[in-house]
Design a protein around this motif. Structure first.
Motif, short mmCIF file in Angstrom:
data_model
loop_
_atom_site.label_atom_id
_atom_site.label_comp_id
_atom_site.label_asym_id
_atom_site.label_seq_id
_atom_site.Cartn_x
_atom_site.Cartn_y
_atom_site.Cartn_z
N SER A 265 41.98 59.22 43.25
CA SER A 265 42.60 58.23 43.02
C SER A 265 42.10 56.79 42.54
O SER A 265 41.01 56.60 43.06
CB SER A 265 43.91 58.07 44.03
OG SER A 265 44.48 59.25 44.14
N VAL A 266 42.79 55.87 42.03
CA VAL A 266 42.35 54.51 41.94
C VAL A 266 42.26 53.84 43.53
O VAL A 266 42.83 54.00 44.24
CB VAL A 266 43.50 53.78 41.23
CG1 VAL A 266 42.93 52.34 41.13
CG2 VAL A 266 43.53 54.30 39.78
N PRO A 267 40.93 53.39 43.50
CA PRO A 267 40.78 52.68 44.68
C PRO A 267 41.66 51.51 45.35
O PRO A 267 42.18 50.94 44.16
CB PRO A 267 39.39 52.34 44.82
CG PRO A 267 38.47 52.79 43.59
CD PRO A 267 39.75 53.09 42.54
N THR A 268 42.11 51.46 46.28
CA THR A 268 42.69 50.44 46.87
C THR A 268 42.39 48.93 46.36
O THR A 268 42.98 48.01 46.35
CB THR A 268 42.85 50.43 48.37
OG1 THR A 268 43.70 51.41 48.77
CG2 THR A 268 43.70 49.24 48.94
N SER A 269 40.88 48.86 46.37
CA SER A 269 40.42 47.74 46.14
C SER A 269 40.09 47.38 44.59
O SER A 269 39.46 46.34 44.16
CB SER A 269 38.80 47.61 46.60
OG SER A 269 38.01 48.69 46.28
N TRP A 270 40.68 48.23 43.68
CA TRP A 270 40.75 47.79 42.21
C TRP A 270 41.47 46.73 41.55
O TRP A 270 42.59 46.41 42.26
CB TRP A 270 41.19 49.26 41.30
CG TRP A 270 40.86 49.09 40.03
CD1 TRP A 270 41.70 49.06 39.07
CD2 TRP A 270 39.52 49.33 39.43
NE1 TRP A 270 41.14 49.22 37.86
CE2 TRP A 270 39.62 49.12 38.04
CE3 TRP A 270 38.21 49.63 40.05
CZ2 TRP A 270 38.61 49.40 37.15
CZ3 TRP A 270 37.48 49.93 39.15
CH2 TRP A 270 37.48 49.59 37.92
N PRO A 271 40.67 45.93 40.85
CA PRO A 271 41.56 44.68 40.57
C PRO A 271 42.70 45.08 39.58
O PRO A 271 42.61 45.70 38.69
CB PRO A 271 40.36 43.82 39.81
CG PRO A 271 39.59 44.86 39.05
CD PRO A 271 39.52 46.11 40.21
N MET A 272 43.73 43.86 39.72
CA MET A 272 44.92 43.88 38.82
C MET A 272 44.86 42.48 38.33
O MET A 272 45.24 42.51 37.14
CB MET A 272 46.12 44.15 39.82
CG MET A 272 47.30 44.21 39.45
SD MET A 272 48.55 44.15 40.50
CE MET A 272 48.55 42.57 40.98
N ALA A 273 44.50 41.50 38.81
CA ALA A 273 44.80 40.22 38.59
C ALA A 273 44.24 39.10 39.05
O ALA A 273 43.48 39.41 40.22
CB ALA A 273 46.38 39.91 38.15
N LYS A 274 44.09 37.85 38.69
CA LYS A 274 43.55 36.70 39.49
C LYS A 274 42.29 36.76 40.01
O LYS A 274 41.99 36.57 41.20
CB LYS A 274 44.71 36.46 40.52
CG LYS A 274 44.47 34.93 40.71
CD LYS A 274 45.54 34.60 41.79
CE LYS A 274 45.57 32.89 42.38
NZ LYS A 274 46.27 32.66 43.48
N LEU A 275 41.21 37.21 39.06
CA LEU A 275 39.73 37.21 39.46
C LEU A 275 39.31 35.66 39.44
O LEU A 275 39.55 34.94 38.55
CB LEU A 275 39.04 37.87 38.55
CG LEU A 275 38.68 39.68 38.98
CD1 LEU A 275 38.29 40.21 37.45
CD2 LEU A 275 37.51 39.62 39.75
N THR A 276 38.73 35.29 40.50
CA THR A 276 38.31 33.79 40.94
C THR A 276 36.95 33.83 41.72
O THR A 276 36.59 34.81 42.25
CB THR A 276 39.23 33.04 41.47
OG1 THR A 276 39.42 33.45 42.83
CG2 THR A 276 40.54 32.89 40.89
N VAL A 277 36.19 33.03 41.53
CA VAL A 277 34.82 32.74 42.17
C VAL A 277 34.82 31.40 42.71
O VAL A 277 35.26 30.40 41.99
CB VAL A 277 33.66 33.09 41.13
CG1 VAL A 277 33.67 32.15 40.02
CG2 VAL A 277 32.29 33.35 42.13
N ARG A 278 34.03 31.34 43.89
CA ARG A 278 33.97 29.96 44.41
C ARG A 278 32.33 30.01 44.92
O ARG A 278 32.18 31.11 45.39
CB ARG A 278 34.70 29.54 45.41
CG ARG A 278 34.59 30.38 46.75
CD ARG A 278 35.94 29.67 47.61
NE ARG A 278 35.79 30.32 48.99
CZ ARG A 278 35.11 29.71 50.12
NH1 ARG A 278 34.52 28.61 50.06
NH2 ARG A 278 35.24 30.39 51.28
N SER A 279 31.68 29.11 44.97
CA SER A 279 30.39 28.86 45.44
C SER A 279 30.35 28.69 47.02
O SER A 279 30.96 27.90 47.59
CB SER A 279 29.62 27.79 44.69
OG SER A 279 28.13 27.94 45.33
N LEU A 280 29.44 29.75 47.75
CA LEU A 280 29.31 29.35 48.98
C LEU A 280 28.18 28.53 49.49
O LEU A 280 27.50 28.15 50.44
CB LEU A 280 29.32 30.74 49.85
CG LEU A 280 30.38 31.66 49.57
CD1 LEU A 280 30.17 32.88 50.49
CD2 LEU A 280 31.58 31.01 50.37
#
Length: 397
Positions: A265-280
């Motif tokens: 099945s589709v993984p629970t972690s599969w993306p749907m929306a709102k991909l963002t990134v921030r620098s650590l």
């Protein structure tokens, strides 16, 4: 709730109301022998998914497609509910008969996009992807189609204009776009302009999506909503096939049904929306070359997920961690070649304090971020706050 989700759910509510008013919605009380051709959802007076394709009026084709969908089963052996499913396209593509079906699978509260091709006198489901955004698949306006000639997109009647990965307008005939050169393992943007309708009185100038690439394997749906464009920036330079792998951010948390994993099945972690990134911040390990450490976050149908990305400054291949559900203390296992790491991340405040086991080597220590070598055995870390202490354990892989 994010603006994307609010827009999607508001649209779902409005369309449902419109469908109920006309008594011809996806839950209408009827049991046809064959699948409907087109879909009887309305946006005001506009039929959102009218019949498309030069075989849409062919009764024998419709019957053959219906038989194939009736025989199809999802990875957990659920079947489509024919009265609330529909054939969105039925016609010849590159000379070969193709049908696209929006399949409602009530057992999973899911919508599936089924792609069928003709094999002799019968049709066969050759691709099946699960739509992970809440609500019916038919509330979307752009659907992915994979053909021998490349990626195409089937669009709803709301779509006025469609831009491909290079920002060029795509030719659309009978709802189906011309082939697009989409890479296998690179995310590319797709943008639709929506006409003014009852649900969108002013239309929508830019309905932004990311196509995660033609290497995305079924049943994982390859289109991700990207309304603000942050997802495009977040995935720049990243291999989406790696991201989708069993140890990658998007594929690493398997779906559980009952008390068992459902690996097909589709993984629970599969993306749907709102991909963002921030620098650590920048890190240099063991006096080596510096690298930027970033935190990815994205929405799934199970909530927000996060992961870290290690980007070498010398242009080497980025390294990504498996996903972690969003929690006050995030723990990531980062498989840097020759030096596997654990990254601990949190929102630092004056009242927060991280504790690590005695003797732990701290490669990086700064407010909100600690990087350590992957421990040889399970270790537990704690983050003390004003009202509560959060515990996380890490087990070496």
């Amino acid at each position: 709730m994010t603006p994307d989700r609010r827009h999607g759910r508001a649209l779902t509510v409005l369309l449902t109301a419109l469908l109920a008013a006309t008594a011809c919605g996806p839950v209408a009380d009827r049991t046809p022998k064959d699948l409907r051709v087109g879909y009887d959802s309305l946006d005001g007076s506009l039929t959102v998914w009218p019949p498309r394709g030069d075989l849409s009026g062919d009764a024998a084709t419709t019957a053959a497609v219906t038989d194939a969908v009736r025989d199809w089963r999802s990875p957990v052996d659920d079947r489509a509910h024919l009265p609330s499913s529909g054939i969105l396209f039925s016609g010849r593509v590159d000379g070969a008969p193709v049908a696209l079906v929006a399949a409602d699978v009530p057992g999973e509260s899911a919508s599936w996009l089924l792609q069928l091709t003709r094999d002799g006198d019968r049709y066969t489901v050759t691709r099946a992807t699960e739509y992970t955004d809440p609500g019916y698949l038919v509330y979307s306006d752009v659907l992915p189609v994979q053909t021998a000639g490349g990626r195409r997109y089937l669009v709803s009647a709301r779509v006025q204009r469609l831009l491909g990965p290079q920002g060029r307008a795509l030719t659309v005939a009978d709802g189906l776009s011309a082939p697009v050169d989409v890479p296998a393992c690179t995310a590319v943007p797709v943008t639709a302009t929506l006409r003014a309708t009852a649900s969108l009185p002013r239309g929508r100038a830019a309905e932004r999506l990311l196509d995660l690439g033609t290497g995305t394997a079924d049943p994982r749906y390859p289109l991700v909503r990207d309304e603000s464009g942050t997802g495009r920036r977040a995935l720049t330079g990243l291999d989406t096939c790696v991201l989708a792998g069993d140890r990658g951010p998007f594929g690493s948390i398997p779906r559980r049904i009952g008390d068992r994993d459902a690996p097909r099945s589709v993984p629970t972690s599969w993306p749907m929306a709102k991909l963002t990134v921030r620098s650590l911040g920048e890190v240099a390990l063991g006096g080596g070359e510096p690298a930027e450490l970033q935190q990815l976050s994205w929405d799934t149908d199970a909530g927000t997920m996060t992961a870290v990305v290690y980007r070498p400054a010398d242009g080497g291949a980025p390294v990504v961690s498996p996903a972690d559900r969003a929690t006050p203390l995030q723990t990531y296992q980062l498989p840097v070649p020759g030096q596997p790491l654990v990254v601990l991340s949190w929102r630092a405040t004056r009242d927060s304090s991280l504790s690590v086991p005695p003797g732990t080597t701290l490669l990086v220590e700064r407010p909100g971020l600690v990087v350590i070598p992957e421990p040889p055995r399970t270790q537990t870390f704690s983050l003390a706050g004003t009202d509560k202490t959060h515990y996380r354990s890490v087990t070496p892989r």
